[in-house]
Design an enzyme around this catalytic site. Structure first.
Site, PDB file in Angstrom:
ATOM      1  N   ASN B  97       1.637 -13.113   4.305  1.00 55.21           N
ATOM      2  CA  ASN B  97       2.841 -12.650   3.427  1.00 55.21           C
ATOM      3  C   ASN B  97       4.361 -13.571   3.336  1.00 55.21           C
ATOM      4  O   ASN B  97       5.355 -12.952   3.646  1.00 55.21           O
ATOM      5  CB  ASN B  97       3.391 -11.157   3.951  1.00 55.21           C
ATOM      6  CG  ASN B  97       3.615 -11.149   5.602  1.00 55.21           C
ATOM      7  OD1 ASN B  97       2.865 -11.948   6.147  1.00 55.21           O
ATOM      8  ND2 ASN B  97       4.520 -10.343   5.830  1.00 55.21           N
ATOM      9  N   HIS B 182      -4.516  -3.457   7.746  1.00 54.02           N
ATOM     10  CA  HIS B 182      -3.557  -2.606   8.382  1.00 54.02           C
ATOM     11  C   HIS B 182      -3.854  -1.015   8.079  1.00 54.02           C
ATOM     12  O   HIS B 182      -4.031  -0.790   6.854  1.00 54.02           O
ATOM     13  CB  HIS B 182      -2.005  -2.986   7.533  1.00 54.02           C
ATOM     14  CG  HIS B 182      -0.940  -2.163   8.074  1.00 54.02           C
ATOM     15  ND1 HIS B 182      -0.348  -2.489   9.329  1.00 54.02           N
ATOM     16  CD2 HIS B 182      -0.348  -1.279   7.451  1.00 54.02           C
ATOM     17  CE1 HIS B 182       0.705  -1.582   9.298  1.00 54.02           C
ATOM     18  NE2 HIS B 182       0.715  -0.993   8.369  1.00 54.02           N
ATOM     19  N   ASP B 308       1.993  -9.513  17.528  1.00 50.54           N
ATOM     20  CA  ASP B 308       2.536  -8.990  16.037  1.00 50.54           C
ATOM     21  C   ASP B 308       3.964  -9.693  15.903  1.00 50.54           C
ATOM     22  O   ASP B 308       4.988  -8.759  15.861  1.00 50.54           O
ATOM     23  CB  ASP B 308       2.833  -7.437  16.238  1.00 50.54           C
ATOM     24  CG  ASP B 308       2.958  -7.095  14.768  1.00 50.54           C
ATOM     25  OD1 ASP B 308       2.690  -7.657  13.787  1.00 50.54           O
ATOM     26  OD2 ASP B 308       3.380  -5.687  14.537  1.00 50.54           O
TER      27      ASP B 308
END
Lengths: 314, 426
Positions: B97, B182, B308
């Site tokens: 992303n 996700h 994360d």
């Protein structure tokens, strides 16, 4: 008896009024006692004091408001402060400035008090970390509206003498209501028993842990109540469908003379305004001066805000 | 490079069921020559005595964000690899992303070249599952894989369209690519920023129920039984999700599951009064959920612990909670925070290390996360007992949004070797 010097409970604590959750019983009672002393003043012909002379108060309203904004405006002026009200709907924020930047800009002008209303929960908390003046929360998102709860408490005390031992029903859109939350904390703190009444889709999860009993049947929820607080359906906060129709809502959750009979005989009605007549409350009932405290709430709102400004502005 | 020999070190390598004190000999090419108590010695080798320390395979972090390209002000390859090495992480799966999003072949070439020049760790880039992460059109799985893409993920977005998801799985099953989902239903999660429940009600924030997570897991695993592909659930956060995973695993469905170290170590109460650094996705949930996730690791229902790692600049976090950016950094504290579960006796050491090394390597099908003879000498050496306090300004990431500021941890990385070279040491 020698009179001891009056000791304020508020001095020792952080100087912001961010929510009822952060208040102690002593602090809440002190505000209410102080507010009582302003009721008479506000009814008299000369309303001006000079308690806050030389102080600057900025009202920072990011959300439209009629009564809270004008109430804070008047309260500040009656105490002698210089009051500036900023309607933030059409200012720098639209140009991309963040809340903090706006706050820092205003902070540079050395205000003594900032009164903030914001659509995001927690915005006053954030603000209070960044400015070096008093911050008073005039409503943030769906979290808290402390001065509304305080003025509701003052209105009840004014009529009933005391809050301890009363049974209070809060009815309507609990999910989106900051008024409901602040009132739940304050009324519990002052010793009342609180029922909340709402359709399941407008009842927040975990509400029972806040020390209330929750009902979906209005008649059961109103049983034995001394005070019935009605809330506005907050259509502007609702995304998606929570209810089939306003008609159906009125049928089951609108306050009518028939439903009011399930509460105590001399039960009184309150509403933080603005009202949706015919949606959450019968229009005649809302105007019935024998049972409705709506106008008194607005009146005492000024007194409560004067008390808050005086006690928190150092 | 000269031969190296690490001596007197406790070696824990779950890939070869090893937990013993011995030596590690590294050859001139940076590979493990021999390892263990019976490992040989060499006179010419450079000796490093590591008495009292533990050597494990360099960690494999399956989910981290690097700001390049587009968000260099949040993190870049250099700062990410410094943070990683200081945390004992030698292999990183990077998320796509970026700006622009990594969804085409030319972007892959750029990121691999740039990573090779600037980063000092092994990078395994992901591409997005769908173009622009929009959830409409799948990316060129085959071509991207051929150029070096390790797996596919829309990062913080979920494929909502069930038909598309079934086609993605069907197509992926044929060419052996890894799909990393996700798991969150959009409609249920809309506008939410915190777990649904008492904390959300008190803070006046829009909460999301764990059903939003569970419902996508249930859907995907139903599809998976029809179209068996390499499917990985990026992060789960709740007890309810674990129950679904348990049921499906016992029915013989093959997939893997990850959890963020944040969800393992924190709960929703830690958010306090609007601490935006703890605004995470999936959100921190109840203590009951957190404890169930630890059980999940114990029972092999969860395979991987990830950092994360999401660097965010102060401006994106210094906003009202609902508007603030989501995520926290964590790659540098991944091991130390994981060791908390060993020190408080909730997990065995071997299990923690397994979830950080060989398990992710197996899912990714890479020859990492192991110290077997012949593999790259990517080694993390740490002091299990060393106490320290997390201070954001001392962390090496460019952004300082740690969720565990001031937390007292026990266990700290002392040295990290990358292909036999000392890449980090204190």
């Amino acid at each position: 008896m020698a009179t001891a010097k009056k000791v304020s409970a508020i001095k020792k604590t952080p100087k912001h009024l961010l929510g009822i959750q952060n208040l102690t019983v002593l602090e809440a009672k002190e505000i209410l006692t102080e507010a009582k002393s302003f009721i008479k003043l506000n009814r008299g012909s000369s309303k001006k004091l000079d308690v806050l002379r030389g102080k600057t108060q900025i009202n920072l309203f990011f959300e439209p408001s009629t009564r809270t904004q004008s109430s804070f405006d008047l309260a500040g002026k009656r105490l002698g402060a210089d009051v500036m009200t900023m309607n933030m709907n059409n200012s720098a924020l639209k140009k991309g400035e963040t809340l903090i930047d706006t706050a820092m800009t205003l902070n540079a002008m050395h205000p003594d008090i900032i009164v903030i209303r914001h659509q995001d929960s927690g915005a006053p908390n954030l603000l209070s970390q960044k400015v070096n003046c008093t911050v008073i929360n005039a409503g943030d998102g769906r979290r808290e509206h402390p001065t509304q709860a305080l003025l509701d408490a003052l209105t009840i005390i004014n009529r009933k003498g005391n809050i301890e031992g009363l049974k209070i029903a809060i009815c309507g859109d609990i999910l989106h209501s900051r008024v409901a939350r602040s009132n739940i904390y304050l009324m519990n703190m002052l010793g009342a028993e609180v029922n909340v009444i709402a359709p399941k889709t407008l009842m927040p999860k975990g509400i029972d842990n806040l020390g209330v009993k929750s009902f979906t049947d209005m008649k059961k929820g109103l049983d034995g109540c001394d005070i019935v607080m009605m809330l506005r359906l907050q259509n502007e906060r609702m995304q998606g469908s929570f209810l089939p129709s306003k008609r159906e809502y009125y049928e089951f959750f609108g306050l009518t003379p028939e439903k009011l009979k399930f509460a105590k005989k001399n039960a009184l009605i309150m509403h933080p305004g603005p009202m949706n007549r015919g949606v959450e409350i019968d229009t005649k009932l809302a105007d019935d001066i024998n049972v409705s405290l709506v106008k008194e709430q607005v009146e005492l709102g000024v007194a409560v805000r004067m008390a808050c400004l005086k006690l928190y502005c150092k | 490079m000269k031969e190296k020999i690490l001596t007197n070190v406790r070696i824990i390598d779950p890939s070869q069921k090893m937990d013993e004190i011995g030596n590690i000999v590294i050859d001139e090419k940076g590979k493990i020559k021999s390892i263990g108590k019976k490992s040989g010695t060499s006179k010419s080798a450079e000796k490093i005595d590591l008495k009292g320390l533990i050597a494990i395979p360099g960690l494999v972090d399956m989910k981290a964000f690097v700001g390049e390209p587009g968000f260099e002000y949040k993190e870049n390859f250099r700062t990410l690899s410094q943070a990683a090495l200081a945390g004992g992480v030698t292999s990183i799966v990077t998320m796509p992303n970026t700006k622009p999003i990594i969804d085409n072949v030319s972007m892959v070439d750029f990121i691999i070249r740039r990573g090779r020049d600037k980063a000092k760790v092994n990078l395994f880039p992901c591409a997005s599952i769908t173009r622009q992460k929009e959830g409409n059109q799948m990316t060129e799985f085959g071509l991207l894989k051929a150029r070096g893409i390790i797996g596919f993920s829309d990062v913080n977005k979920t494929i909502q369209n069930t038909e598309l998801m079934s086609r993605i799985m069907n197509y992926a099953s044929d060419i052996d690519v890894l799909i990393m989902q996700h798991v969150e239903d959009y409609e249920l999660a809309k506008n939410s920023c915190i777990n649904q429940g008492e904390v959300a009600t008190r803070l006046g924030l829009q909460g999301v129920s764990d059903i939003a997570e569970k419902i996508i897991i249930e859907r995907d695993l139903s599809l998976l039984s029809e179209f068996p592909c390499r499917y990985h659930i990026n992060q789960i956060s709740s007890k309810n999700s674990l129950n679904v995973i348990k049921k499906n695993k016992s029915n013989g469905i093959k997939f893997s599951t990850g959890v963020s170290i944040n969800n393992l170590s924190l709960n929703q109460n830690d958010i306090g009064e609007f601490r935006t650094f703890l605004k995470l996705s999936p959100p921190l949930r109840s203590e009951e959920d957190r404890l169930s996730l630890i059980e999940g690791i114990k029972n092999d229902l969860i395979d991987v612990i990830v950092s994360d790692h999401i660097p965010e600049d102060e401006e994106s976090k210094r906003l009202p909670f609902a508007q603030a950016a989501t995520g926290s950094i964590g790659i540098e504290t991944l091991l130390s925070l994981s060791l908390e579960h060993y020190h408080n006796e909730s997990l065995p050491l071997e299990k923690i290390i397994r979830c950080l090394t060989i398990n992710p390597a197996k899912i990714l099908k890479i020859n990492k996360g192991t110290l077997k003879e012949g593999s790259d000498a990517d080694i993390c050496i740490f002091d299990l007992e060393k106490p320290w306090v997390v201070k954001a300004e001392e962390l090496k990431s460019k952004s300082k949004n740690t969720a565990i500021e001031n937390r007292k941890l026990q266990g700290k990385v002392k040295m990290t070797l990358l292909q036999g070279e000392i890449a980090f040491a204190i």
